[in-house]
Design an enzyme around this catalytic site. Sequence first.
Site, mmCIF file in Angstrom:
data_model
loop_
_atom_site.group_PDB
_atom_site.id
_atom_site.type_symbol
_atom_site.label_atom_id
_atom_site.label_comp_id
_atom_site.label_asym_id
_atom_site.label_seq_id
_atom_site.Cartn_x
_atom_site.Cartn_y
_atom_site.Cartn_z
ATOM 1 N N CYS A 1 -28.090 79.318 -71.217
ATOM 2 C CA CYS A 1 -29.462 79.051 -70.551
ATOM 3 C C CYS A 1 -29.781 80.663 -70.506
ATOM 4 C CB CYS A 1 -29.097 78.600 -69.203
ATOM 5 S SG CYS A 1 -30.671 78.213 -68.206
ATOM 6 N N CYS B 1 -28.902 82.939 -62.940
ATOM 7 C CA CYS B 1 -28.445 82.419 -61.634
ATOM 8 C C CYS B 1 -26.836 83.138 -61.837
ATOM 9 C CB CYS B 1 -28.533 80.876 -61.743
ATOM 10 S SG CYS B 1 -30.104 80.210 -62.046
ATOM 11 N N CYS C 1 -23.607 80.840 -62.298
ATOM 12 C CA CYS C 1 -23.661 80.036 -63.303
ATOM 13 C C CYS C 1 -22.954 80.409 -64.519
ATOM 14 C CB CYS C 1 -24.875 79.208 -63.511
ATOM 15 S SG CYS C 1 -25.103 77.928 -64.541
ATOM 16 N N CYS D 1 -25.654 60.973 -63.444
ATOM 17 C CA CYS D 1 -26.664 62.272 -63.580
ATOM 18 C C CYS D 1 -26.385 63.294 -64.800
ATOM 19 C CB CYS D 1 -26.211 63.087 -62.197
ATOM 20 S SG CYS D 1 -25.961 62.212 -60.660
ATOM 21 N N CYS E 1 -30.132 59.874 -62.647
ATOM 22 C CA CYS E 1 -30.678 61.215 -62.203
ATOM 23 C C CYS E 1 -30.669 62.240 -63.301
ATOM 24 C CB CYS E 1 -29.808 61.476 -60.959
ATOM 25 S SG CYS E 1 -30.165 63.322 -60.430
ATOM 26 N N CYS F 1 -33.445 64.929 -55.211
ATOM 27 C CA CYS F 1 -32.268 65.311 -54.763
ATOM 28 C C CYS F 1 -32.143 66.693 -54.670
ATOM 29 C CB CYS F 1 -31.125 64.758 -55.955
ATOM 30 S SG CYS F 1 -29.452 65.638 -55.872
ATOM 31 N N ARG G 1 -24.225 64.660 -50.406
ATOM 32 C CA ARG G 1 -23.230 64.702 -51.221
ATOM 33 C C ARG G 1 -22.276 65.864 -51.342
ATOM 34 N NH1 ARG G 1 -26.563 63.916 -55.312
ATOM 35 N NH2 ARG G 1 -26.307 61.827 -54.925
HETATM 36 N N1 SAM Z 1 -30.426 74.039 -65.151
HETATM 37 C C1 SAM Z 1 -30.907 73.178 -63.969
HETATM 38 C C2 SAM Z 1 -31.239 73.848 -62.929
HETATM 39 O O1 SAM Z 1 -30.986 75.125 -62.769
HETATM 40 O O2 SAM Z 1 -31.594 72.936 -61.779
HETATM 41 C C3 SAM Z 1 -29.721 72.001 -63.940
HETATM 42 C C4 SAM Z 1 -28.357 72.585 -64.072
HETATM 43 S S1 SAM Z 1 -27.616 73.406 -62.776
HETATM 44 C C5 SAM Z 1 -26.066 73.971 -63.343
HETATM 45 C C6 SAM Z 1 -27.370 72.397 -61.440
HETATM 46 C C7 SAM Z 1 -27.056 73.063 -60.030
HETATM 47 O O3 SAM Z 1 -25.563 73.295 -60.181
HETATM 48 C C8 SAM Z 1 -27.338 74.129 -59.596
HETATM 49 O O4 SAM Z 1 -28.714 74.513 -58.893
HETATM 50 C C9 SAM Z 1 -26.216 74.719 -58.552
HETATM 51 O O5 SAM Z 1 -26.584 74.303 -57.316
HETATM 52 C C10 SAM Z 1 -25.002 74.049 -59.192
HETATM 53 N N2 SAM Z 1 -23.934 74.717 -59.547
HETATM 54 C C11 SAM Z 1 -24.033 75.513 -60.850
HETATM 55 N N3 SAM Z 1 -23.023 76.183 -61.017
HETATM 56 C C12 SAM Z 1 -22.223 76.306 -59.853
HETATM 57 C C13 SAM Z 1 -21.061 76.841 -59.417
HETATM 58 N N4 SAM Z 1 -20.326 77.671 -60.265
HETATM 59 N N5 SAM Z 1 -20.526 76.408 -58.188
HETATM 60 C C14 SAM Z 1 -21.172 75.488 -57.602
HETATM 61 N N6 SAM Z 1 -22.429 74.998 -57.833
HETATM 62 C C15 SAM Z 1 -22.821 75.278 -58.922
HETATM 63 FE FE1 SF4 Z 2 -29.586 77.696 -66.130
HETATM 64 FE FE2 SF4 Z 2 -27.317 77.613 -64.584
HETATM 65 FE FE3 SF4 Z 2 -29.479 78.697 -63.730
HETATM 66 FE FE4 SF4 Z 2 -29.685 75.957 -64.140
HETATM 67 S S1 SF4 Z 2 -28.364 76.916 -62.687
HETATM 68 S S2 SF4 Z 2 -31.147 77.410 -64.458
HETATM 69 S S3 SF4 Z 2 -28.256 76.125 -65.941
HETATM 70 S S4 SF4 Z 2 -28.280 79.525 -65.522
#
Ligand code: SAM
Ligand code: SF4
Length: 347
Positions: free
Chosen positions: A47, A51, A54, A91, A124, A184, A256
């Site tokens: 990606c 973030c 992530c 989802c 979802c 959500c 959730r």
């Molecule tokens: N890329 C899209 C986005 O950012 O909305 C969808 C996928 S993203 C991985 C979905 C959510 O997963 C993030 O907004 C975050 O809240 C949660 N998430 C991701 N990595 C995480 C982690 N290491 N621990 C807890 N929650 C996590």
């Molecule tokens: Fe990309 Fe992870 Fe951020 Fe979603 S949460 S935009 S998958 S870096």
Amino acid sequence: MNLAELQELHSLPFFDLLKRAREVHEKFWPEGKIQLCTLLSIKTGGCSEDCAYCAQSARYKTELESHVLLEREEVMQHARAAKDSGSTRFCMGAAWKGVRGGTPKFEQVLDIVRDVSTLGMEVCVTLGELGPAEAEQLRMAGVTAYNHNLDTSPEHYPNIVTSHTYEDRLRTIRNVQDAGISVCCGGILGLSETITDRLRLLEVISNFNPQPESVPINSLMPMPGTPLAENPQVDPFDLVRMIACARISVPGAKVRLSAGRTRLSDEVQALCFYAGANSIFYGEKLLTADNPEAEKDLALLAKLGLKTLQPDRSIEAPAIDSSMPACPAPDGHHSNETKSCSPAGCC
Ligand code: SAM
Ligand code: SF4
Ligand code: DTB
């Protein structure tokens, strides 16, 4: 609710807060059933976004193996298995900044959604940023809910993500609401945030018009190679307090209990259910991280005498209350102004 009200709630003695949350929970959710949702990562890793929590960000050297968008039939196999195991919501998550209409990958996602929606589960997706046209196309293909988390307060967000803004997130949520898809939207605890940041997140979310259909509360799962890899675990009592505040401030939403359950004892999870959590991710995998085994979850729910929800394909996105300002604002003018949130709206 506004920040002051949330702060007053959050600072109640633990059992007083639990009592308040329980009263709201019993009033809004008298059947007390738990929703089971299964997650599938349909496009993993690589990606563009940064973030800090992530594992799927291409900016960090994580241990994750990337994968291109899954084929329809492979997704269907997972969706059928989810249905057979008792999940009522499927989802699908994609590691994208967002999606644009007319591209092959978006067409492929629409095909996947059309197929999955024939199974009778709630569908979802979480695909990142969406414009109004894309949101409308997803609804027509059969998406019932869109996950787009705000993750933390508008003030703390720039410390966690710099490649897009809080306003970008709010704009997508507005587009989803306008298309008539349920929202959500929740957050993550453990991002080095303060209690005020957590309550500001709830202030923003609880002032959406309409309020979200579900609010995932994730606990950070520290991912090796990411900037937050060494962050300490969230105090379980703080997690329960956050669940209770979410239950009270967004009473009609499924709350959730999301990522991080592998590190929670049965007793802490039981407290979360008591405080108002009525949905979990079910099945051994989240997107990339581990989740408790399905049998373990079923055993816990049975031990607590908690029943699970049946599918409800008839759910409609909640209508906008026209006596309140539409929030989030379509022009996404929030980030620096949300400090002046009024009880009637977040902008
Ligand atoms: N890329 C899209 C986005 O950012 O909305 C969808 C996928 S993203 C991985 C979905 C959510 O997963 C993030 O907004 C975050 O809240 C949660 N998430 C991701 N990595 C995480 C982690 N290491 N621990 C807890 N929650 C996590
Ligand atoms: Fe990309 Fe992870 Fe951020 Fe979603 S949460 S935009 S998958 S870096
Ligand atoms: C949400 O709030 N949590 C889920 C879902 N929405 C998409 C994702 C949790 C991801 C946990 C880390 C991982 O599996 O990589």
